[in-house]
Design an enzyme around this catalytic site. Structure first.
Site, PDB file in Angstrom:
ATOM      1  CG  HIS A  13      -0.431  -0.197   2.601  1.00 41.17           C
ATOM      2  ND1 HIS A  13       0.335  -0.762   2.943  1.00 41.17           N
ATOM      3  CD2 HIS A  13      -0.634   1.341   3.419  1.00 41.17           C
ATOM      4  CE1 HIS A  13       0.870  -0.442   4.216  1.00 41.17           C
ATOM      5  NE2 HIS A  13       0.180   0.594   4.526  1.00 41.17           N
ATOM      6  CG  HIS A  27       4.067  -0.048   4.445  1.00 42.39           C
ATOM      7  ND1 HIS A  27       3.915  -1.357   4.468  1.00 42.39           N
ATOM      8  CD2 HIS A  27       3.710   0.933   5.369  1.00 42.39           C
ATOM      9  CE1 HIS A  27       3.487  -1.385   5.857  1.00 42.39           C
ATOM     10  NE2 HIS A  27       3.302  -0.126   6.345  1.00 42.39           N
ATOM     11  CG  HIS A  50      -4.098   0.086   6.751  1.00 44.35           C
ATOM     12  ND1 HIS A  50      -3.763   0.415   7.815  1.00 44.35           N
ATOM     13  CD2 HIS A  50      -2.745   0.525   5.967  1.00 44.35           C
ATOM     14  CE1 HIS A  50      -2.589   1.188   8.017  1.00 44.35           C
ATOM     15  NE2 HIS A  50      -1.899   1.275   7.047  1.00 44.35           N
ATOM     16  CG  ASP A 105       0.636  -1.706   7.764  1.00 42.50           C
ATOM     17  OD1 ASP A 105       1.426  -2.413   7.908  1.00 42.50           O
ATOM     18  OD2 ASP A 105       0.855  -0.349   7.636  1.00 42.50           O
ATOM     19  CG  HIS A 148       3.830  -1.799  11.404  1.00 42.05           C
ATOM     20  ND1 HIS A 148       4.547  -0.506  11.719  1.00 42.05           N
ATOM     21  CD2 HIS A 148       2.950  -1.575  10.565  1.00 42.05           C
ATOM     22  CE1 HIS A 148       4.142   0.192  10.564  1.00 42.05           C
ATOM     23  NE2 HIS A 148       3.171  -0.286   9.812  1.00 42.05           N
TER      24      HIS A 148
HETATM   25 FE   LIG Z   1       0.016   1.596   6.378  1.00 41.19          FE
END
Ligand SMILES: [Fe+2]
Length: 256
Positions: A57, A62, A115, A134, A172
């Protein structure tokens, strides 16, 4: 069966970078580009040449290393069609059902919006490994910045239908806080209690809690368990649809 080598390492404040390498074919991909410099250093240490960059994304943590990685390695950048205009250096736009050839492996694209609206995950059936960015975290789920709860729940369900022994890599390291929150909803889930202890120990030793595995998440991650009576009772939502319960869990976590 061809072998896939996987190298995960922490970078920025709490991101993970992941490199995948097919030694037979001599191809290497990075999943997202949180930190170009750190990724280049790790590639050098491993003696691998980056050929593909798979973006989940558009968020800066990222994609921040995209252009540096492309410039230094000439890698091809693959990312979601729906947010192609926000992904620096993108070469190939992908959508649901697309397959990316990677040496001896096929990488399947799953659209997992919520997200962000164009978020995609990458699944390699032959290696039983998924990179979910995410969308899903160990004991948690991504925040819903651009989509809505129903959309995010559908995306999570798509991941929940992968083979039970799929190894899952996430963007993460949020597991310790997620475990604390999960225990507030299901203090009597013994698998969760045990896992929270494992997570505490790993973090004390400064070790990653990822990757995780789908079956483990299904047993312990409250965001994948809106159908569980104990959670529903806790939220006073015994008869609500699953995605309403999921939305309530997300809301509660946002406020925790
Ligand atoms: Fe993100």
């Amino acid at each position: 069966m061809p072998k896939l080598e996987i190298e995960q390492f922490a970078c920025l404040s709490d991101n993970y970078a992941v490199l995948i390498h097919d030694p037979e074919a001599g191809v290497t991909a990075s999943i997202d580009a949180p930190d170009g410099k750190a990724i280049l250093a790790r590639l050098k240490a491993k003696g691998w040449t980056l050929t593909h960059l798979l973006i989940t994304h558009h968020h800066g943590d990222h994609t921040g290393g995209n252009l540096q990685l492309k410039q230094e390695t000439g890698c091809s950048i693959i990312g979601p069609k729906a947010e192609a205009d926000r992904i620096p250096g993108i070469d190939r736009e992908v959508a649901e059902g697309d397959v990316v050839a990677f040496g001896n492996f096929e990488i399947k694209v799953l659209e997992t919006p919520g997200h962000t609206l164009g978020h995609v995950s990458y699944f390699i059936p032959a290696a039983k490994v998924a990179f979910v960015g995410d969308t899903l975290f160990a004991l948690g789920a991504g925040r819903i910045f651009e989509g809505n709860a129903e959309m995010m729940w559908k995306s999570l369900q798509k991941i929940m239908r992968l083979p039970m022994d799929t190894e899952i890599y996430c963007g993460h390291e949020y597991t310790e806080a997620n475990a604390k929150f999960a225990l507030t909803l299901e203090p009597n889930n013994q698998a969760l209690v045990n896992r929270a202890q494992d997570v505490d120990r790993l973090r004390r030793e400064n070790k990653p809690t990822l990757p995780t595995r789908l079956d483990r998440e299904l047993e312990t991650n409250p965001f994948l368990r809106p159908n569980v009576t104990a959670i529903r009772a806790k939220l006073g939502m015994l008869y609500a649809p699953d995605w309403h319960v999921f939305a309530a869990i997300r809301e509660r976590k946002n406020k925790s």
